[in-house]
Enzyme design. Structure first.
Site, PDB file in Angstrom:
ATOM      1  N   GLN A 113      41.698  43.687  46.366  1.00  0.00           N
ATOM      2  CA  GLN A 113      42.951  43.584  45.619  1.00  0.00           C
ATOM      3  C   GLN A 113      42.704  43.777  44.124  1.00  0.00           C
ATOM      4  O   GLN A 113      43.651  43.896  43.350  1.00  0.00           O
ATOM      5  CB  GLN A 113      43.564  42.201  45.829  1.00  0.00           C
ATOM      6  N   ASP A 116      39.630  46.071  38.813  1.00  0.00           N
ATOM      7  CA  ASP A 116      38.589  46.175  37.789  1.00  0.00           C
ATOM      8  C   ASP A 116      37.551  47.259  38.050  1.00  0.00           C
ATOM      9  O   ASP A 116      36.774  47.610  37.170  1.00  0.00           O
ATOM     10  CB  ASP A 116      37.881  44.827  37.609  1.00  0.00           C
ATOM     11  N   HIS A 131      45.372  47.828  45.286  1.00  0.00           N
ATOM     12  CA  HIS A 131      46.226  47.676  44.107  1.00  0.00           C
ATOM     13  C   HIS A 131      45.856  48.647  42.987  1.00  0.00           C
ATOM     14  O   HIS A 131      46.428  48.577  41.903  1.00  0.00           O
ATOM     15  CB  HIS A 131      46.165  46.241  43.579  1.00  0.00           C
ATOM     16  N   GLY A 201      37.062  35.194  48.107  1.00  0.00           N
ATOM     17  CA  GLY A 201      37.700  35.001  46.810  1.00  0.00           C
ATOM     18  C   GLY A 201      39.148  35.418  46.737  1.00  0.00           C
ATOM     19  O   GLY A 201      39.636  35.790  45.669  1.00  0.00           O
ATOM     20  N   THR A 202      39.857  35.351  47.860  1.00  0.00           N
ATOM     21  CA  THR A 202      41.279  35.686  47.846  1.00  0.00           C
ATOM     22  C   THR A 202      42.086  34.578  48.509  1.00  0.00           C
ATOM     23  O   THR A 202      41.642  33.995  49.508  1.00  0.00           O
ATOM     24  CB  THR A 202      41.565  37.025  48.567  1.00  0.00           C
ATOM     25  N   ASN A 227      35.175  30.902  50.027  1.00  0.00           N
ATOM     26  CA  ASN A 227      36.125  30.485  49.008  1.00  0.00           C
ATOM     27  C   ASN A 227      36.029  28.973  48.829  1.00  0.00           C
ATOM     28  O   ASN A 227      36.103  28.239  49.812  1.00  0.00           O
ATOM     29  CB  ASN A 227      37.553  30.867  49.415  1.00  0.00           C
ATOM     30  N   PRO A 228      35.879  28.487  47.587  1.00  0.00           N
ATOM     31  CA  PRO A 228      35.814  27.042  47.371  1.00  0.00           C
ATOM     32  C   PRO A 228      37.131  26.342  47.691  1.00  0.00           C
ATOM     33  O   PRO A 228      37.150  25.141  47.972  1.00  0.00           O
ATOM     34  CB  PRO A 228      35.483  26.913  45.877  1.00  0.00           C
TER      35      PRO A 228
END
Length: 261
Positions: A113, A116, A131, A201-202, A227-228
């Site tokens: 997503q 960068d 994206h 991380g999403t 993911n935390p």
């Protein structure tokens, strides 16, 4: 001690599964790039910690498809602020490890997503940047195109050198549709299927980010979340690693090398 044993057993299960796999999907979101120092747009240098920008509208409105079309100078104002705050960041160990995995399997696909471009910079070759990429610019009037390393290379707001229209980054702004070619490409890959599905991380709030995990579950394929935080798919995945991407993938990669080599 019990938590450590549980963590080690989960990592070991992932490594053993990887050793028997041919095709792997990595779904990544803002969390993987946050470890490179890229915060979400509301946290960038304190620019958008409040609900509205200094122009009196939500940042979602400033960065919307409607605004880039009707008031491109306003959108570019915030785009350039965001880009300048992120300019010195680069890909991190997590991006590098995902790229390294390409040499270990028949196919490794990255569905990201993030805009960068870090996955490509780190060496991944099969990427669906759903994206878009903020470094790719184009003219919506004549389709002139340019790749820029950073926005210091262009005047803000930038004009097309061929037709003098405002150019824009090749990204999906708020309120815009996804690129249909990328959606078709994703559907084709999901139809072929993968052996292991990673969500990294999403928050997985978008249906098209949840869908691969749902399909994997329906086909009894291994699903892993790194993911935390708790997310929209945390209750669905087979294995949850509540760590940051660098730490978790670093451990998985090191053990995979020991196991396979």
């Amino acid at each position: 001690m019990k938590d450590l044993e549980s963590y080690n057993s989960r990592i070991e299960k992932i490594v053993k599964a990887l050793s028997k796999s041919r095709r792997v999907l990595f779904i990544t979101g803002a969390g993987i790039s946050a470890e490179s120092g890229l915060p979400t747009y509301r946290g960038i240098g304190g620019l958008y910690n409040n609900k509205e920008t200094e122009d009196g509208l939500p940042v979602e409105s400033a960065l919307s498809g409607e605004t880039i079309k009707n008031n491109p100078s306003l959108t570019w104002k915030y785009l350039s602020e965001i880009e300048s705050k992120c300019r010195n960041a680069k890909f991190n160990l997590a991006h590098e490890i995902i790229a390294k995995f390409e040499s270990c399997f028949e196919e490794v696909l990255v569905l990201t997503q993030n805009i960068d471009g870090f996955h490509k910079q780190a060496g991944s070759t099969k990427i669906i940047d759903i994206h878009g990429d903020m470094h790719k610019l184009y003219c919506p009037e004549c389709d002139w195109r340019l790749f820029v390393v950073n926005y210091s290379q262009i005047e803000i707001p930038p004009l097309c050198p061929d037709c003098n229209a405002f150019i824009r980054p090749d990204v999906v702004f708020f309120g815009e549709m996804l690129d249909h070619k990328k959606v078709e490409k994703l559907i084709k890959h999901l139809t072929s299927g993968f052996d292991i599905y990673f969500s990294i991380g999403t928050t997985s709030v978008f249906p098209y980010i949840q869908e691969p995990i749902l399909l994997a579950k329906a086909n009894n394929k291994l699903t892993i979340e790194i993911n935390p935080s708790k997310t929209e798919v945390s209750h669905l995945v087979d294995i949850k690693i509540p760590l940051g991407a660098k730490e978790a993938l670093g451990e998985i990669w090191n053990r995979y090398k020991e196991f396979s080599w």
